[in-house]
Design an enzyme around this catalytic site. Structure first.
Site, short mmCIF file in Angstrom:
data_model
loop_
_atom_site.label_atom_id
_atom_site.label_comp_id
_atom_site.label_asym_id
_atom_site.label_seq_id
_atom_site.Cartn_x
_atom_site.Cartn_y
_atom_site.Cartn_z
N ILE A 105 -50.12 -22.06 56.66
CA ILE A 105 -51.34 -22.65 56.14
C ILE A 105 -52.01 -21.60 55.26
CG2 ILE A 105 -51.70 -24.33 57.98
CD1 ILE A 105 -53.56 -22.49 59.38
N ASP A 106 -52.73 -22.07 54.26
CA ASP A 106 -53.29 -21.17 53.25
C ASP A 106 -54.23 -20.14 53.88
OD1 ASP A 106 -51.96 -22.70 51.38
OD2 ASP A 106 -53.71 -23.95 50.93
N LYS A 107 -54.40 -19.04 53.17
CA LYS A 107 -55.28 -17.97 53.63
C LYS A 107 -56.65 -18.51 54.04
CE LYS A 107 -57.80 -13.92 51.91
NZ LYS A 107 -58.05 -13.04 50.75
N ARG A 117 -54.64 -30.22 49.26
CA ARG A 117 -55.60 -29.83 48.23
C ARG A 117 -55.24 -30.44 46.87
NH1 ARG A 117 -55.35 -23.52 48.59
NH2 ARG A 117 -57.06 -23.64 47.07
N THR A 173 -57.55 -21.57 54.75
CA THR A 173 -57.51 -22.73 55.64
C THR A 173 -57.43 -22.21 57.06
OG1 THR A 173 -56.39 -24.13 54.01
CG2 THR A 173 -56.22 -24.80 56.30
#
Length: 346
Positions: free
Chosen positions: A150-152, A268, A154
């Protein structure tokens, strides 16, 4: 076999070529090794190159070598080697852990895997310290097995393998889309099946119950390599579904999103494509701003929100070793919870 399948202690494994085996060595071994040995074809090819595969005491170094039914090959399982990534004592929120896997509730701001711009302070650095000698080796290295990210910026749940057998089992579930993943997001606007703009947008449809379905291909943006973009004739197929949980004055909404596929930045990109970019998303959110006239202080909080308002709220999968169904949930982090309360208050 003279040692355990999990090769942290090393050992050997005798593999017999069966009937109807593929003609070349690497493929034949991949078909013949026991599932619990958790040796992928790429791992087997490395072992062949490293002279760790032999027949009658002679190393076989050609992955394309022809095999014959009944031949016995000996695989040397070297002990898992330590990786160069630095183990760091970083606090972790551990939701579940056993010998094969660990489930983490990741805070916003933490990168999952070391990269040139983030060599330390990542989840992998923290896991190397936390797990220590309980990591039995992924692909011959004593490291955590990252099967999804998962993104930084998020927050929320992700599962990491601690053993090869878990790594392969989890990877298969992600590949066949049987992992249950739900995200909570705060978006600009309120997605609605009554919106003619949405109904006319390629790849967008509505299912029973007003569920928004977005199906496109995604690929790296042609001019900004840090971004992903919706494409049609290239890239990878991606499907996102979303359901409105709560609307805020027609200006914003809390939505429940779930993934059929798991591509980089998928939620996103898809929601931005649909015209409902995430609040706080500096990369895909565009220049949209919440109306202070409608939402008052809620608009002020939303317009200054420092990250994409996205949280991996639930995660479900079958334990790759025991077969037990595991389901986990994570409450909204304090910053998104405060944002929602501000939007409600108007």
């Amino acid at each position: 076999m003279d040692g355990p399948f999990e090769d942290d202690e090393g050992g050997t494994l005798a593999v017999t070529i069966g009937p109807d085996a593929p003609a070349r060595l690497d493929k034949a071994l991949a078909a013949a090794v026991p599932e619990e040995a958790a040796l992928s074809r790429s791992r087997l090819m490395r072992m062949i190159a490293e002279r760790a595969v032999s027949r009658d005491g002679v190393a076989v170094t050609d992955p394309k070598a022809k095999v014959v039914e009944g031949e016995v090959y000996t695989l040397r399982l070297d002990p898992a080697v330590a990786v160069e990534t630095l183990a760091e004592d970083i606090p972790l929120s551990v939701v579940w852990e056993d010998a094969d896997l660990i489930v983490i509730d990741k805070p916003a701001g933490m990168v999952v895997h070391p990269a040139p711009g983030s060599p330390s302070g990542t989840l992998v650095n923290a896991l190397l310290f936390h797990c220590g000698d309980t990591l039995s080796g992924i692909g011959g290295e004593r490291r955590p097995g990252i099967v999804h990210r998962i993104d930084k910026d998020t927050s929320g749940l992700l599962v990491v393998a601690k053993s090869d057998r878990a790594h392969h089992g989890l990877a298969r579930q992600f590949e066949d889309h049987s992992v249950n993943r739900h995200y909570l997001a705060v978006v600009h606007g309120v997605p609605s099946s009554a919106d003619p703009r949405l109904r006319g947008l390629r790849g967008v449809s509505f299912e029973a119950g007003g569920i928004l379905r977005i199906a496109t291909h995604l690929a790296r943006h042609k001019t900004d390599r840090q971004r992903q973009a919706v494409v049609w004739d290239e890239g990878r197929h991606a499907i996102t579904r979303a359901r409105v949980v709560e609307g805020f004055g027609g200006q914003a909404a809390l939505v429940d999103c779930w993934l059929e596929t798991g591509r980089t930045h998928q939620i996103r990109v898809h929601l931005a494509y649909a015209g409902h970019g995430l609040v706080g998303d500096q990369t895909y959110g565009g220049k949209k701003r919440l109306s202070e006239k409608v939402l008052g202080q809620g608009a002020e909080v939303g317009n200054s929100f420092p990250r994409q308002a996205l949280h991996a709220a639930s995660l479900g999968f079958d334990h790759p070793v025991t077969g037990e169904r595991l389901e986990f949930t994570s409450p909204l982090p304090a910053d998104i919870a405060r944002l929602i309360e501000a939007l409600r208050a108007g």
